[in-house]
Design an enzyme around this catalytic site. Structure first.
Site, PDB file in Angstrom:
ATOM      1  N   GLY A 132      41.537 -69.374 -43.458  1.00  0.00           N
ATOM      2  CA  GLY A 132      42.379 -69.695 -42.318  1.00  0.00           C
ATOM      3  C   GLY A 132      43.716 -68.980 -42.426  1.00  0.00           C
ATOM      4  O   GLY A 132      44.105 -68.496 -43.490  1.00  0.00           O
ATOM      5  N   GLY A 192      38.116 -70.734 -45.097  1.00  0.00           N
ATOM      6  CA  GLY A 192      37.547 -70.791 -43.759  1.00  0.00           C
ATOM      7  C   GLY A 192      36.454 -69.773 -43.518  1.00  0.00           C
ATOM      8  O   GLY A 192      35.592 -69.967 -42.655  1.00  0.00           O
ATOM      9  N   GLU A 225      41.414 -73.363 -52.664  1.00  0.00           N
ATOM     10  CA  GLU A 225      42.468 -74.185 -52.070  1.00  0.00           C
ATOM     11  C   GLU A 225      43.402 -74.863 -53.061  1.00  0.00           C
ATOM     12  O   GLU A 225      44.596 -75.046 -52.768  1.00  0.00           O
ATOM     13  CB  GLU A 225      41.844 -75.250 -51.145  1.00  0.00           C
ATOM     14  CG  GLU A 225      41.298 -74.710 -49.845  1.00  0.00           C
ATOM     15  CD  GLU A 225      39.951 -74.019 -49.968  1.00  0.00           C
ATOM     16  OE1 GLU A 225      39.483 -73.463 -48.962  1.00  0.00           O
ATOM     17  OE2 GLU A 225      39.368 -74.022 -51.069  1.00  0.00           O
ATOM     18  N   ASP A 252      37.990 -77.498 -47.845  1.00  0.00           N
ATOM     19  CA  ASP A 252      37.658 -78.127 -46.566  1.00  0.00           C
ATOM     20  C   ASP A 252      36.559 -77.307 -45.895  1.00  0.00           C
ATOM     21  O   ASP A 252      35.739 -76.733 -46.588  1.00  0.00           O
ATOM     22  CB  ASP A 252      38.922 -78.276 -45.698  1.00  0.00           C
ATOM     23  CG  ASP A 252      39.518 -76.938 -45.261  1.00  0.00           C
ATOM     24  OD1 ASP A 252      39.300 -75.922 -45.955  1.00  0.00           O
ATOM     25  OD2 ASP A 252      40.213 -76.911 -44.224  1.00  0.00           O
TER      26      ASP A 252
END
Length: 358
Positions: free
Chosen positions: A68, A117, A140, A148
């Site tokens: 992301g 992502g 992360e 996530d």
């Protein structure tokens, strides 16, 4: 077309719908608008009989997607109250679930860098292809965040404690280890990808794949699984680190040092999230949990500090709060899993993920 629209190219090439992430200078990092564009393409093609499969690729030579757009998350968390990031994650996680249940073959070319992502838009697909250039990771914890995009779901399904190792260290794996961990299905040499794309434009996925799939070059994790399974089976992050330091294997000591550089809060929340994911059932339930965790991270200090250190100032010396694992209490961890009331992400569980015959 605007620059935002150009960041995702959606084209029909013969029998194939092709999604190209087109921000090569940013390593195809995902923005909210890109997530919306991918979802719109999937909507357009789901009921189009001319489109028999969907393929996602990344522009440029460096990778599919580095994750992301965390610079945007940093600015939003610092000055915007986090609302834009929360809205981005809502749509991104919905897309991750959509990909997992898409009724047509969804082929992800996981060539080069595929992180965060990028894993979310590829590793939930029904046909996941890695190459000798693939570098797959959920890094992360290094920015004070928690895996996530369904990452805790995928890593919880990895054999033994391999997923725990990857989640806590953020380690990058190549093709064979991605296959071993269940993050990919097939190995195809990178120089054959153009030919594969041409074939997918004219023939069914199941007919095309056998002539392209090869054996991946040897990986590394399999040889380390004995100490990984022993060390990461401990009940707490502190106990895991102690086992790693006491183990004697060079890789174990390196793993401990890697973990100790990460956000103590993110590490403890990651371990709790991963272990809870194993009992939650379908991907949608895990994504709902991940949304609670991500939402809570917006108001915790380590996410902003981690992005600052890695991406904004690039000093690589984040000052975590708290600074040690022992200072992170059970209550600190529990806060990340607190229900969000009317802000919850609620995903309907659709049909089972497509069973594919290859």
């Amino acid at each position: 077309m605007s620059g935002h629209e150009d960041a995702v190219l959606a084209t029909v090439e013969g029998r194939m719908g092709r999604i190209t992430l087109n921000r090569p200078r940013a390593l195809n990092a995902l923005t909210h608008e890109m997530v919306r564009r991918i979802a719109a393409a999937l909507d357009d093609w789901e009921h189009d009989p001319a489109v028999e499969s969907v393929v996602i690729t990344g522009a440029g030579e460096r990778g599919l997607c580095a994750g992301g757009d965390i610079r945007g998350i940093y600015e939003d968390a610092r000055g915007g109250g986090g609302d834009a990031s929360a809205a981005f994650w809502r749509d991104e996680y919905r897309l991750n679930a959509r990909i997992a249940r898409y009724p047509k073959p969804y082929v992800a070319l996981m060539d080069g860098i595929v992180m965060g992502g990028g894993v979310g838009v590829s590793a939930h697909g029904s046909v996941r292809i890695v190459t000798e250039r693939s570098r797959v990771a959920m890094p992360e914890t290094g920015i004070g965040f928690v895996p996530d995009v369904g990452g805790t779901y995928l890593l919880a399904l990895a054999p033994g404690q391999l997923g725990t190792h990857l989640a806590l260290t953020g380690a990058t794996v190549g093709a064979a280890d991605a296959l071993l961990c269940g993050l990919a299905d097939h190995f195809v040499p990178a120089d054959r990808l153009p030919e594969l794309l041409k074939a997918l434009a004219t023939r069914a996925v199941a007919d095309v794949l056998p002539s392209f799939v090869c054996e991946a070059p040897p990986g590394e994790l399999g040889a380390h699984q004995e100490w990984i399974d022993h060390c990461y089976a401990a009940d707490t992050v502190e106990a895991i680190v102690n086992r790693l330091l006491e183990n004697g294997a060079p890789g174990a000591k390196a793993a401990a040092e890697s973990i100790l550089a990460k956000s103590p809060t993110a590490l403890k929340v990651t371990l709790a999230a991963l272990r809870a994911a194993r009992g939650l059932g379908p991907l949608e339930a895990v994504l709902e949990q991940e949304y609670r965790v991500s939402y809570a991270a917006l108001s915790a200090p380590d996410l902003v500090e981690g992005i600052r250190a890695q991406v904004i100032d690039k000093d690589r010396t984040p000052q975590w709060t708290p600074t040690t694992l022992t200072e992170v209490t059970d209550d600190d961890v529990a806060r990340f899993f607190a229900p969000l009331g009317d802000r919850e992400l609620t995903l309907a569980t659709g049909d089972s993920p497509q069973e594919v015959p290859w």
